[in-house]
Design an enzyme around this catalytic site. Structure first.
Site, PDB file in Angstrom:
ATOM      1  N   ASP A 179       3.670  20.198  22.818  1.00 49.10           N
ATOM      2  CA  ASP A 179       2.323  20.757  22.662  1.00 49.10           C
ATOM      3  C   ASP A 179       1.303  19.888  23.376  1.00 49.10           C
ATOM      4  O   ASP A 179       0.127  19.838  22.982  1.00 49.10           O
ATOM      5  CB  ASP A 179       1.982  20.887  21.175  1.00 49.10           C
ATOM      6  CG  ASP A 179       0.752  21.752  20.946  1.00 49.10           C
ATOM      7  OD1 ASP A 179       0.093  21.594  19.889  1.00 49.10           O
ATOM      8  OD2 ASP A 179       0.422  22.562  21.834  1.00 49.10           O
ATOM      9  N   LYS A 181       0.338  20.878  29.626  1.00 54.31           N
ATOM     10  CA  LYS A 181       1.327  21.922  29.935  1.00 54.31           C
ATOM     11  C   LYS A 181       2.142  21.573  31.174  1.00 54.31           C
ATOM     12  O   LYS A 181       3.289  21.975  31.289  1.00 54.31           O
ATOM     13  CB  LYS A 181       0.617  23.271  30.082  1.00 54.31           C
ATOM     14  CG  LYS A 181      -0.284  23.600  28.878  1.00 54.31           C
ATOM     15  CD  LYS A 181       0.361  23.278  27.526  1.00 54.31           C
ATOM     16  CE  LYS A 181      -0.653  23.147  26.398  1.00 54.31           C
ATOM     17  NZ  LYS A 181      -0.070  22.565  25.147  1.00 54.31           N
ATOM     18  N   ASP A 217       4.857  25.138  22.521  1.00 53.02           N
ATOM     19  CA  ASP A 217       3.652  25.925  22.265  1.00 53.02           C
ATOM     20  C   ASP A 217       3.029  26.359  23.592  1.00 53.02           C
ATOM     21  O   ASP A 217       3.279  25.760  24.640  1.00 53.02           O
ATOM     22  CB  ASP A 217       2.635  25.085  21.467  1.00 53.02           C
ATOM     23  CG  ASP A 217       1.462  25.934  20.973  1.00 53.02           C
ATOM     24  OD1 ASP A 217       0.376  25.374  20.781  1.00 53.02           O
ATOM     25  OD2 ASP A 217       1.633  27.161  20.788  1.00 53.02           O
ATOM     26  N   ASN A 218       2.223  27.417  23.553  1.00 51.11           N
ATOM     27  CA  ASN A 218       1.373  27.831  24.678  1.00 51.11           C
ATOM     28  C   ASN A 218       2.117  28.303  25.917  1.00 51.11           C
ATOM     29  O   ASN A 218       1.632  28.129  27.045  1.00 51.11           O
ATOM     30  CB  ASN A 218       0.430  26.689  25.090  1.00 51.11           C
ATOM     31  CG  ASN A 218      -0.316  26.108  23.931  1.00 51.11           C
ATOM     32  OD1 ASN A 218      -0.172  24.938  23.619  1.00 51.11           O
ATOM     33  ND2 ASN A 218      -1.112  26.919  23.254  1.00 51.11           N
ATOM     34  N   GLU A 247      -4.083  30.472  18.913  1.00 50.42           N
ATOM     35  CA  GLU A 247      -4.678  30.068  17.633  1.00 50.42           C
ATOM     36  C   GLU A 247      -6.085  30.635  17.443  1.00 50.42           C
ATOM     37  O   GLU A 247      -6.917  30.579  18.326  1.00 50.42           O
ATOM     38  CB  GLU A 247      -4.708  28.536  17.496  1.00 50.42           C
ATOM     39  CG  GLU A 247      -5.241  27.761  18.664  1.00 50.42           C
ATOM     40  CD  GLU A 247      -4.157  27.347  19.648  1.00 50.42           C
ATOM     41  OE1 GLU A 247      -3.107  27.995  19.730  1.00 50.42           O
ATOM     42  OE2 GLU A 247      -4.373  26.362  20.359  1.00 50.42           O
TER      43      GLU A 247
HETATM   44  O1  75Z Z   1      -4.221  21.469  26.257  1.00 49.44           O
HETATM   45  C1  75Z Z   1      -3.677  21.777  25.211  1.00 49.44           C
HETATM   46  N1  75Z Z   1      -2.951  20.904  24.527  1.00 49.44           N
HETATM   47  C2  75Z Z   1      -2.799  19.547  25.028  1.00 49.44           C
HETATM   48  C3  75Z Z   1      -3.809  18.631  24.354  1.00 49.44           C
HETATM   49  C4  75Z Z   1      -3.198  17.286  24.308  1.00 49.44           C
HETATM   50  N2  75Z Z   1      -3.246  16.481  23.241  1.00 49.44           N
HETATM   51  N3  75Z Z   1      -2.546  15.407  23.568  1.00 49.44           N
HETATM   52  C5  75Z Z   1      -2.093  15.574  24.812  1.00 49.44           C
HETATM   53  C6  75Z Z   1      -1.262  14.666  25.495  1.00 49.44           C
HETATM   54  C7  75Z Z   1      -1.161  14.632  26.862  1.00 49.44           C
HETATM   55  C8  75Z Z   1      -0.303  13.747  27.475  1.00 49.44           C
HETATM   56  C9  75Z Z   1       0.443  12.909  26.706  1.00 49.44           C
HETATM   57  N4  75Z Z   1       1.343  11.928  27.016  1.00 49.44           N
HETATM   58  C10 75Z Z   1       1.737  11.433  25.815  1.00 49.44           C
HETATM   59  N5  75Z Z   1       1.159  12.017  24.815  1.00 49.44           N
HETATM   60  C11 75Z Z   1       0.329  12.954  25.335  1.00 49.44           C
HETATM   61  C12 75Z Z   1      -0.513  13.820  24.718  1.00 49.44           C
HETATM   62  N6  75Z Z   1      -2.495  16.749  25.320  1.00 49.44           N
HETATM   63  C13 75Z Z   1      -3.868  23.122  24.606  1.00 49.44           C
HETATM   64  C14 75Z Z   1      -4.848  23.953  25.152  1.00 49.44           C
HETATM   65  C15 75Z Z   1      -5.086  25.210  24.602  1.00 49.44           C
HETATM   66  C16 75Z Z   1      -6.122  26.090  25.186  1.00 49.44           C
HETATM   67  C17 75Z Z   1      -5.944  27.479  25.197  1.00 49.44           C
HETATM   68  C18 75Z Z   1      -6.928  28.304  25.729  1.00 49.44           C
HETATM   69  C19 75Z Z   1      -8.085  27.757  26.256  1.00 49.44           C
HETATM   70  F1  75Z Z   1      -9.049  28.557  26.763  1.00 49.44           F
HETATM   71  C20 75Z Z   1      -8.268  26.384  26.245  1.00 49.44           C
HETATM   72  C21 75Z Z   1      -7.301  25.555  25.713  1.00 49.44           C
HETATM   73  C22 75Z Z   1      -4.344  25.660  23.491  1.00 49.44           C
HETATM   74  C23 75Z Z   1      -3.372  24.829  22.965  1.00 49.44           C
HETATM   75  O2  75Z Z   1      -2.630  25.225  21.881  1.00 49.44           O
HETATM   76  C24 75Z Z   1      -3.117  23.577  23.507  1.00 49.44           C
HETATM   77  O3  75Z Z   1      -2.108  22.817  22.954  1.00 49.44           O
HETATM   78 MG    MG Z   2      -0.912  24.038  21.691  1.00 50.38          MG
END
Ligand code: 75Z
Ligand code: MG
Length: 214
Positions: free
Chosen positions: A141, A144, A169-170, A199
């Site tokens: 999650d 992407k 997810d996604n 969500e």
């Molecule tokens: O970007 C997402 N999720 C990623 C956050 C994250 N939180 N932590 C990281 C990380 C990235 C490197 C990493 N390397 C090690 N841990 C890491 C963690 N990335 C995400 C975006 C949406 C979304 C949908 C429609 C929209 F209009 C805008 C947004 C929906 C979702 O369910 C998501 O999960």
């Molecule tokens: Mg997500």
């Protein structure tokens, strides 16, 4: 410039949830994100699919990539049998700081190991740092464009075994087309798509469940 969105989510938990009650923490976040401001938690609808897969796998070792505020961390950890651990990786220190507080508020801090840093650096250290032989369950999650490289890394590090379950997810929104191609075309994976919604919205999204066949 005021509180960040994760800080506002933490405040909603502290105001509306009961300490030590994971269900109330989940409900408080879902209510806030549905009625006050959207946030990228897996949410209540996809959360039910996540719950059913976690319950079915009943993992001894679990990994989450992308903690954010800890919503799915709480959803997963609350279902784990005593003595099992969930390792969750978070890159953003501000997200991690809020997640620690939300996980602790739910009373699940003893079941969760939150590690800060980039997944690409942390995955190769799992065996030596946390005594992990392999993961029974992985929830993807995070960014992407990291789903494919991190899946390949898990394979190369010998962290997947016959029967390991990946849940992503996604896969529709924002979308992970490369990942879907990878797990659906590689004969070492048995994949299935669970259709749902992004969500707190009516936009289509879904989870892809992929069993590693070894
Ligand atoms: O970007 C997402 N999720 C990623 C956050 C994250 N939180 N932590 C990281 C990380 C990235 C490197 C990493 N390397 C090690 N841990 C890491 C963690 N990335 C995400 C975006 C949406 C979304 C949908 C429609 C929209 F209009 C805008 C947004 C929906 C979702 O369910 C998501 O999960
Ligand atoms: Mg997500």
């Amino acid at each position: 410039t005021g509180l960040s969105r994760p800080q506002r989510i933490l405040k909603a938990v502290q105001k509306n949830a009961t300490k030590g009650n994971p269900e109330s923490v989940i409900a408080a976040i879902d209510h806030y994100c549905r009625h006050s401001e959207w946030a990228m938690n897996v949410g209540d609808e996809k959360g039910l699919i996540l719950d059913s897969v976690v319950t079915e796998v009943n993992p001894s070792t679990a990994l989450e990539l992308g903690t954010y505020c800890g919503y799915s961390t709480v959803r997963i950890a609350r279902l784990l049998s005593p003595g099992t651990k969930l390792i969750t990786l978070e890159f953003n220190p501000d997200y991690a700081a809020i997640a620690r507080q939300i996980i602790a508020y739910a009373g699940l801090q003893d079941k969760v190991i939150l590690v800060e840093g980039p997944s690409g650096d942390l995955i190769p250290k799992m065996k030596q740092q946390h005594g992990i032989k392999s993961f029974d369950f992985v929830f993807l999650d995070h960014w992407k464009d990291r789903y494919v490289p991190d899946t390949k890394l898990l394979e190369e590090c010998g962290l997947l075994r016959k029967g390991s379950v990946l849940l992503a997810d996604n896969v529709i929104c924002p979308g992970t087309p490369e990942y879907l191609k990878y797990v659906r075309n590689d004969p070492r994976y048995e994949s299935r798509y669970f259709k749902s919604n992004l969500e707190y919205t009516k936009v289509e999204d879904g989870l892809e469940k992929s069993v590693f066949l070894g």
